[in-house]
Design a protein around this motif. Structure first.
Motif, PDB file in Angstrom:
ATOM      1  N   ILE A  12       0.866  -1.175   0.000  1.00 53.07           N
ATOM      2  CA  ILE A  12       0.000   0.000   0.000  1.00 53.07           C
ATOM      3  C   ILE A  12       0.905   1.229   0.000  1.00 53.07           C
ATOM      4  CG2 ILE A  12      -1.589   1.338   1.435  1.00 53.07           C
ATOM      5  CD1 ILE A  12      -2.641  -1.401   2.440  1.00 53.07           C
ATOM      6  N   ILE A  13       0.584   2.204  -0.820  1.00 52.80           N
ATOM      7  CA  ILE A  13       1.352   3.453  -0.848  1.00 52.80           C
ATOM      8  C   ILE A  13       0.467   4.568  -0.314  1.00 52.80           C
ATOM      9  CG2 ILE A  13       2.311   5.214  -2.388  1.00 52.80           C
ATOM     10  CD1 ILE A  13       3.445   3.048  -4.090  1.00 52.80           C
ATOM     11  N   GLU A  14       1.058   5.407   0.514  1.00 53.41           N
ATOM     12  CA  GLU A  14       0.350   6.613   0.952  1.00 53.41           C
ATOM     13  C   GLU A  14       0.764   7.725   0.002  1.00 53.41           C
ATOM     14  OE1 GLU A  14      -0.959   6.167   5.398  1.00 53.41           O
ATOM     15  OE2 GLU A  14       1.075   6.856   5.269  1.00 53.41           O
ATOM     16  N   TYR A  15      -0.255   8.336  -0.593  1.00 52.97           N
ATOM     17  CA  TYR A  15       0.043   9.417  -1.523  1.00 52.97           C
ATOM     18  C   TYR A  15      -0.532  10.728  -0.999  1.00 52.97           C
ATOM     19  CZ  TYR A  15      -4.700   9.165  -3.572  1.00 52.97           C
ATOM     20  OH  TYR A  15      -6.053   9.180  -3.781  1.00 52.97           O
ATOM     21  N   TYR A  16       0.029  11.819  -1.489  1.00 54.77           N
ATOM     22  CA  TYR A  16      -0.399  13.161  -1.117  1.00 54.77           C
ATOM     23  C   TYR A  16      -1.425  13.634  -2.128  1.00 54.77           C
ATOM     24  CZ  TYR A  16       3.737  13.051   1.853  1.00 54.77           C
ATOM     25  OH  TYR A  16       4.683  12.702   2.795  1.00 54.77           O
ATOM     26  N   GLY A  17      -2.641  13.894  -1.632  1.00 51.88           N
ATOM     27  CA  GLY A  17      -3.733  14.316  -2.491  1.00 51.88           C
ATOM     28  C   GLY A  17      -4.355  15.605  -2.001  1.00 51.88           C
ATOM     29  N   PRO A  18      -5.613  15.836  -2.364  1.00 52.28           N
ATOM     30  CA  PRO A  18      -6.276  17.105  -2.044  1.00 52.28           C
ATOM     31  C   PRO A  18      -6.249  17.450  -0.556  1.00 52.28           C
ATOM     32  CG  PRO A  18      -7.617  15.808  -3.536  1.00 52.28           C
ATOM     33  CD  PRO A  18      -6.485  14.932  -3.107  1.00 52.28           C
ATOM     34  N   LYS A  19      -6.111  18.719  -0.296  1.00 47.95           N
ATOM     35  CA  LYS A  19      -6.115  19.242   1.073  1.00 47.95           C
ATOM     36  C   LYS A  19      -7.434  18.886   1.755  1.00 47.95           C
ATOM     37  CE  LYS A  19      -5.329  23.433   3.632  1.00 47.95           C
ATOM     38  NZ  LYS A  19      -4.360  24.454   3.774  1.00 47.95           N
ATOM     39  N   ARG A  20      -7.376  18.683   3.077  1.00 48.84           N
ATOM     40  CA  ARG A  20      -8.564  18.351   3.865  1.00 48.84           C
ATOM     41  C   ARG A  20      -8.702  19.398   4.981  1.00 48.84           C
ATOM     42  NH1 ARG A  20      -7.631  12.045   4.978  1.00 48.84           N
ATOM     43  NH2 ARG A  20      -9.713  12.135   5.849  1.00 48.84           N
ATOM     44  N   PRO A  21      -9.194  20.594   4.654  1.00 52.11           N
ATOM     45  CA  PRO A  21      -9.211  21.695   5.625  1.00 52.11           C
ATOM     46  C   PRO A  21     -10.115  21.450   6.827  1.00 52.11           C
ATOM     47  CG  PRO A  21     -10.388  22.311   3.631  1.00 52.11           C
ATOM     48  CD  PRO A  21      -9.743  20.985   3.364  1.00 52.11           C
ATOM     49  N   ASP A  22     -11.081  20.542   6.720  1.00 51.48           N
ATOM     50  CA  ASP A  22     -11.978  20.265   7.840  1.00 51.48           C
ATOM     51  C   ASP A  22     -11.471  19.140   8.737  1.00 51.48           C
ATOM     52  OD1 ASP A  22     -13.626  22.211   6.830  1.00 51.48           O
ATOM     53  OD2 ASP A  22     -14.854  20.784   5.703  1.00 51.48           O
ATOM     54  N   HIS A  23     -10.331  18.575   8.433  1.00 51.53           N
ATOM     55  CA  HIS A  23      -9.775  17.456   9.183  1.00 51.53           C
ATOM     56  C   HIS A  23      -8.691  17.991  10.125  1.00 51.53           C
ATOM     57  CE1 HIS A  23      -7.743  13.678  10.017  1.00 51.53           C
ATOM     58  NE2 HIS A  23      -8.746  13.037   9.438  1.00 51.53           N
ATOM     59  N   ASN A  24      -8.842  17.757  11.422  1.00 52.68           N
ATOM     60  CA  ASN A  24      -7.911  18.324  12.409  1.00 52.68           C
ATOM     61  C   ASN A  24      -6.455  17.967  12.149  1.00 52.68           C
ATOM     62  OD1 ASN A  24      -9.793  19.750  13.865  1.00 52.68           O
ATOM     63  ND2 ASN A  24     -10.196  18.072  15.293  1.00 52.68           N
ATOM     64  N   ASP A  25      -6.175  16.725  11.721  1.00 42.97           N
ATOM     65  CA  ASP A  25      -4.789  16.318  11.511  1.00 42.97           C
ATOM     66  C   ASP A  25      -4.169  16.920  10.252  1.00 42.97           C
ATOM     67  OD1 ASP A  25      -4.911  14.755  13.795  1.00 42.97           O
ATOM     68  OD2 ASP A  25      -5.345  12.908  12.705  1.00 42.97           O
ATOM     69  N   TRP A  26      -4.973  17.342   9.298  1.00 43.58           N
ATOM     70  CA  TRP A  26      -4.465  17.754   7.998  1.00 43.58           C
ATOM     71  C   TRP A  26      -4.724  19.214   7.662  1.00 43.58           C
ATOM     72  CZ3 TRP A  26      -1.155  14.564   6.080  1.00 43.58           C
ATOM     73  CH2 TRP A  26      -1.246  13.209   6.400  1.00 43.58           C
TER      74      TRP A  26
END
Length: 146
Positions: A12-26
């Protein structure tokens, strides 16, 4: 045009995708992590910014030395990168916009010198543990913190 990623590794690869402004960690980063299973590609409507190379993996680019993880590879907009695997080495088939270490973090991003991306010192087993706990293996992601 969006960056695109195909995962031809056995992992499994973790990739960087769209911003998640409503997510506390991101919310404070330029993008967020998403999971890409073996044999899958990112959707055409997703802008894949790059992908994460864990601390116990290495990266082989088209030119230059093999690099030790942890790293984040930045994909050029409009380019489709395929990742293959030879043992603990991830191999990419196209040029990229840079490879960043955890020490290359900055807020705000100042590319090409540093990026506002989450680049932890995780080994692959930790990536799998996070992914599994969030339901990424069977696409049943229901937890709000994932």
């Amino acid at each position: 045009m969006n960056g695109k990623l195909t995962n031809l590794t056995n992992e499994i690869i973790e990739y960087y995708g769209p911003k998640r402004p409503d997510h506390n960690d991101w919310k404070d980063y330029d993008n967020a992590w998403y999971w890409l299973r073996s044999g899958k590609s990112t959707d055409d409507n997703i802008d894949c910014d790059g992908f994460y190379i864990p601390a116990d993996r290495k990266l082989k680019q088209l030119v230059g030395p093999i690099m030790d993880g942890p790293l984040a590879l930045k994909i050029i907009d409009g380019v489709h990168i395929t990742v293959k695997q030879s043992g603990a080495i991830y191999e990419v088939n196209r040029p990229n916009m840079g490879v960043f270490k955890p020490s290359d973090f900055c807020r705000p991003s100042n590319w090409p010198y540093c990026v506002n991306w989450f680049i932890p010192n995780y080994i692959y087993a930790e990536v799998v543990n996070i992914c599994t706990g969030c339901g990424c293996i069977d696409d049943t992601i229901t937890r709000p913190d994932c």
